[in-house]
Design an enzyme around this catalytic site. Structure first.
Site, PDB file in Angstrom:
ATOM      1  N   ASN A 198     -17.542 -51.892  62.007  1.00  0.00           N
ATOM      2  CA  ASN A 198     -16.112 -51.720  61.729  1.00  0.00           C
ATOM      3  C   ASN A 198     -15.319 -52.734  62.533  1.00  0.00           C
ATOM      4  OD1 ASN A 198     -13.706 -50.422  60.770  1.00  0.00           O
ATOM      5  ND2 ASN A 198     -13.523 -49.373  62.728  1.00  0.00           N
TER       6      ASN A 198
ATOM      7  N   HIS B 144     -11.583 -53.057  64.379  1.00  0.00           N
ATOM      8  CA  HIS B 144     -10.430 -52.251  64.775  1.00  0.00           C
ATOM      9  C   HIS B 144      -9.403 -53.150  65.461  1.00  0.00           C
ATOM     10  CE1 HIS B 144      -8.201 -48.691  65.853  1.00  0.00           C
ATOM     11  NE2 HIS B 144      -8.008 -49.254  67.034  1.00  0.00           N
TER      12      HIS B 144
HETATM   13  C1  GRF Z   1      -7.114 -54.421  59.770  1.00  0.00           C
HETATM   14  O1  GRF Z   1      -6.069 -54.518  60.695  1.00  0.00           O
HETATM   15  C2  GRF Z   1      -8.314 -53.776  60.401  1.00  0.00           C
HETATM   16  O2  GRF Z   1      -8.455 -54.078  61.747  1.00  0.00           O
HETATM   17  C3  GRF Z   1      -8.035 -52.311  60.224  1.00  0.00           C
HETATM   18  O3  GRF Z   1      -7.405 -52.206  58.972  1.00  0.00           O
HETATM   19  C4  GRF Z   1      -6.788 -53.443  58.644  1.00  0.00           C
HETATM   20  C5  GRF Z   1      -7.339 -53.873  57.335  1.00  0.00           C
HETATM   21  O4  GRF Z   1      -6.716 -55.029  56.851  1.00  0.00           O
HETATM   22  N1  GRF Z   1      -9.253 -51.543  60.344  1.00  0.00           N
HETATM   23  P1  GRF Z   1      -7.315 -55.774  55.586  1.00  0.00           P
HETATM   24  O5  GRF Z   1      -7.371 -54.751  54.458  1.00  0.00           O
HETATM   25  O6  GRF Z   1      -8.676 -56.273  55.939  1.00  0.00           O
HETATM   26  O7  GRF Z   1      -6.357 -56.877  55.283  1.00  0.00           O
END
Ligand code: GRF
Length: 205
Positions: A109, A111
């Site tokens: 994941n 974050h």
């Molecule tokens: C990102 O900020 C990621 O860190 C978090 O959700 C957001 C997803 O953005 N888990 P995207 O859909 O990849 O543009």
């Protein structure tokens, strides 16, 4: 040797998915995106995958009697596509036991904070509101907790006096797009070794 096959789960705009697809396409990551699955029909991530000719499936949680049944359906899709690493990329659901048992230390994941600070939703806003001077992003293996799994890579960005939560989020996102593909590339090359909570970078195998 066959390339590592990635299954990406995403709920939204899919910019991290895009960075992973671009890195795989450009040969910077020795992997292919085999399938993209979203719990949201309108997720732009699905559109990005389709444009790239990658199977893109919407699986509605509402179509299943329970969360476990929904997750089993996702696991079956991932298995059908020969997925070796599951990448959560803005996937707004908790991953359960079925997925973690099927893909042990094979679910990653990204974050948008320096974990363990500011887990959960809106990590950038939380960091901004708290008044930290530095924040960043974290790629980690997923475990049963909320953003608690072993940390693979982190990137640090400064919080500037004239930042808003949005400008901070944009600075963090740039780094997400750099370290997520990098972490996947390291995994694909067998460079990640896990001992308890620690993930070590080992020499080429
Ligand atoms: C990102 O900020 C990621 O860190 C978090 O959700 C957001 C997803 O953005 N888990 P995207 O859909 O990849 O543009």
């Amino acid at each position: 040797m066959e390339k590592l096959r990635l299954g990406v789960l995403a709920s939204g705009r899919g910019s991290n998915l895009q960075s992973i697809m671009d890195a795989a396409d450009g040969g910077r990551v020795d992997a292919v995106v085999a399938v993209v699955v979203s719990d949201k029909a309108g997720a732009f991530a699905l559109e990005r995958a389709r444009r790239a000719g990658i199977p893109a499936l919407h699986v509605s949680p509402e179509a299943f009697p329970s969360g476990e049944d929904y997750e089993l359906a996702i696991v079956e899709i991932l298995q059908k596509h020969g997925v070796g690493l599951v990448c959560l990329a803005g996937y707004m659901r908790i991953v359960g036991g079925r997925m973690l048992e099927t893909f042990p230390y094979r679910v990653m994941n990204i974050h948008p904070s320096l974990l363990p600070a500011f887990p959960g939703l809106h990590g950038q806003q939380q960091a901004f509101d708290y008044g930290v001077k530095y924040s960043g992003c974290t790629v980690h293996f997923v475990d049963a907790g909320m953003d608690t799994g072993p940390i693979i890579l982190q990137a640090v960005v400064p919080v500037l006096d004239d930042d808003t939560a949005d400008t901070l989020a944009a600075r963090i996102l740039e780094q997400e797009h750099r370290i997520y593909p990098e972490a996947i590339g390291l995994f694909a090359r067998g460079r990640l070794e896990i001992e308890g909570r620690k993930v070590y970078l080992r020499g080429e195998k």
